[in-house]
Design a protein around this motif. Structure first.
Motif, short mmCIF file in Angstrom:
data_model
loop_
_atom_site.label_atom_id
_atom_site.label_comp_id
_atom_site.label_asym_id
_atom_site.label_seq_id
_atom_site.Cartn_x
_atom_site.Cartn_y
_atom_site.Cartn_z
N GLU A 60 0.64 -1.30 -0.10
CA GLU A 60 0.17 0.33 -0.07
C GLU A 60 0.90 0.98 -0.01
O GLU A 60 1.95 1.12 1.07
N GLY A 61 0.49 2.14 -0.58
CA GLY A 61 1.28 3.50 -1.08
C GLY A 61 2.22 4.00 -1.89
O GLY A 61 2.64 4.71 -2.45
N ALA A 62 2.49 3.61 -2.77
CA ALA A 62 2.90 2.93 -4.04
C ALA A 62 2.51 4.14 -4.86
O ALA A 62 1.29 3.83 -4.54
N ALA A 63 2.77 4.68 -5.88
CA ALA A 63 2.92 5.22 -6.06
C ALA A 63 1.76 5.36 -7.60
O ALA A 63 2.52 5.04 -7.92
N PRO A 64 1.01 5.12 -7.84
CA PRO A 64 0.26 5.10 -9.10
C PRO A 64 1.11 5.35 -10.63
O PRO A 64 1.15 5.88 -10.41
N THR A 65 1.42 4.37 -11.10
CA THR A 65 2.14 4.55 -12.10
C THR A 65 1.88 3.10 -13.38
O THR A 65 1.71 1.98 -13.06
N ALA A 66 2.66 3.44 -14.88
CA ALA A 66 1.63 2.59 -15.90
C ALA A 66 3.04 1.72 -16.34
O ALA A 66 4.00 3.16 -16.34
N TRP A 67 3.16 0.83 -16.66
CA TRP A 67 4.16 0.70 -17.30
C TRP A 67 4.53 -0.24 -18.47
O TRP A 67 3.31 -0.40 -18.65
N ARG A 68 5.62 -0.30 -19.01
CA ARG A 68 5.38 -1.37 -20.52
C ARG A 68 6.84 -2.71 -20.09
O ARG A 68 7.63 -2.19 -19.82
N LEU A 69 6.09 -3.34 -21.10
CA LEU A 69 7.08 -4.89 -20.81
C LEU A 69 8.36 -4.16 -21.89
O LEU A 69 7.94 -4.49 -23.41
N ARG A 70 9.15 -4.10 -21.10
CA ARG A 70 10.34 -3.83 -22.82
C ARG A 70 10.92 -5.33 -23.21
O ARG A 70 11.61 -5.14 -24.17
N GLU A 71 11.04 -6.24 -22.38
CA GLU A 71 11.56 -7.26 -22.48
C GLU A 71 11.73 -8.26 -21.51
O GLU A 71 11.03 -8.28 -20.57
N SER A 72 12.01 -9.55 -21.86
CA SER A 72 10.48 -11.15 -21.57
C SER A 72 11.35 -12.29 -21.65
O SER A 72 11.82 -12.48 -22.94
N ARG A 73 11.92 -12.88 -20.97
CA ARG A 73 12.27 -14.60 -21.64
C ARG A 73 12.32 -15.29 -20.24
O ARG A 73 12.05 -14.99 -19.08
N THR A 74 12.10 -16.44 -20.39
CA THR A 74 12.14 -18.05 -19.22
C THR A 74 13.28 -18.46 -18.87
O THR A 74 13.93 -18.98 -19.73
N THR A 75 13.34 -18.92 -17.97
CA THR A 75 15.39 -19.77 -18.03
C THR A 75 14.48 -21.43 -17.88
O THR A 75 13.33 -21.40 -18.36
N LYS A 76 14.72 -21.88 -18.01
CA LYS A 76 14.68 -23.49 -18.12
C LYS A 76 14.00 -24.34 -16.65
O LYS A 76 13.46 -25.23 -17.28
N PRO A 124 -1.78 5.76 -14.94
CA PRO A 124 -2.66 4.88 -15.24
C PRO A 124 -3.16 5.19 -16.49
O PRO A 124 -3.61 6.44 -16.09
N GLU A 125 -4.04 4.52 -17.19
CA GLU A 125 -5.32 5.16 -17.82
C GLU A 125 -6.49 4.88 -17.26
O GLU A 125 -6.37 3.27 -16.64
N TYR A 126 -7.55 4.79 -17.15
CA TYR A 126 -9.18 4.01 -16.66
C TYR A 126 -10.21 3.74 -17.85
O TYR A 126 -10.06 4.98 -19.31
N GLY A 127 -10.84 2.72 -17.82
CA GLY A 127 -11.91 2.61 -18.20
C GLY A 127 -12.89 1.89 -17.92
O GLY A 127 -12.97 2.08 -16.77
N THR A 128 -13.79 1.45 -18.77
CA THR A 128 -15.06 1.10 -18.26
C THR A 128 -15.13 -0.75 -18.67
O THR A 128 -15.64 0.18 -19.82
N PHE A 129 -16.00 -0.93 -18.31
CA PHE A 129 -16.51 -2.87 -19.39
C PHE A 129 -18.28 -2.56 -18.70
O PHE A 129 -18.93 -3.50 -19.09
N GLU A 130 -18.63 -1.59 -18.08
CA GLU A 130 -19.79 -1.37 -17.48
C GLU A 130 -20.67 -1.05 -18.54
O GLU A 130 -20.30 -0.30 -19.92
N LEU A 131 -22.50 -1.72 -19.26
CA LEU A 131 -23.21 -0.66 -19.67
C LEU A 131 -23.57 0.11 -19.54
O LEU A 131 -24.12 0.69 -18.35
N ASP A 132 -24.12 0.84 -21.26
CA ASP A 132 -25.03 2.15 -20.80
C ASP A 132 -26.07 2.30 -20.29
O ASP A 132 -26.98 0.48 -20.63
#
Length: 209
Positions: free
Chosen positions: A168-184, A198-206
């Motif tokens: 709790e208390g971390a500053a709201p921030t958006a992040w972009r995945l730049r690189e990923s890999r998986t070890t054996k 962060p950007e926000y939207g909704t799935f609520e129906l009108d």
């Protein structure tokens, strides 16, 4: 100005406490120390070697992690161990309210308010300022929005208890995945860079009239 990168070993449920051994950090009776050791293979060590050799210019540590590192790494004197060579020679900055001096080679003490001291340090340094371990310090960095990138090594294990990377208390921030890999062994390496707020939207129906 430097880029501040948090490098962390975490479990699937976000625990980062005591990955390297049972006595590393027993705060609040933590009984799962050493949970990462079974997943450290050649792929894992290659990742860590690349992180330290290619990108880390300065190391930022909290006092507890510094104490652990300072009793271990100076004893690793093999010149063919690139991580040991890097750690023992690179500049290290330590945020501590209890230490008056630092013995490990090329270590520098940050005094006073940690967030303010680190913000100034980011302005003064060039290259990459990287954390390792230091969960309490990372929480301060998150609360004051000082992190520019995360490099997470996510281990395929759930512990259910322990200090977590995010709280709790971390500053709201958006992040972009730049690189990923998986070890054996199944460790997922993910590098995230800042992507604004962060950007926000909704799935609520009108509502129908």
């Amino acid at each position: 100005m430097s880029t501040l990168i948090v490098t962390a070993f975490v479990t699937l449920d976000g625990v980062m406490q005591a990955p390297g051994g049972p006595n590393e950090d027993v705060d609040k009776g933590f009984a799962h120390g050493g949970w990462q050791v079974p997943y450290v293979d050649e792929d894992f060590m290659g990742l860590m070697t690349g992180i330290f050799e290619q990108t880390a210019d300065h190391l930022l540590l909290g006092r507890k992690t510094y104490d652990i590192f300072a009793t271990y790494w100076p004893r690793v004197t093999d010149e063919n161990n690139p991580i040991a060579v890097k750690l023992n020679t690179m500049p290290k900055y330590v945020a501590s309210r209890t230490r008056n001096s630092l013995e490990w080679n090329n270590s520098h003490l940050l005094t006073g308010d940690a967030a303010q001291a680190i913000a100034r340090l980011k302005e003064q340094l060039d290259g990459v300022l990287m954390t390792q371990g230091s969960s309490d310090l990372i929480r301060t960095l998150q609360q004051h929005d000082l992190v520019d990138e995360y490099r997470l090594l996510i281990n395929p294990v759930i512990l259910g208890t322990g200090k977590r990377l995010f709280a709790e208390g971390a500053a709201p921030t958006a992040w972009r995945l730049r690189e990923s890999r998986t070890t054996k062994a199944g460790v997922q390496y993910c590098a995230y860079e800042r992507a604004g707020k962060p950007e926000y939207g909704t799935f609520e129906l009108d509502e129908e009239g």
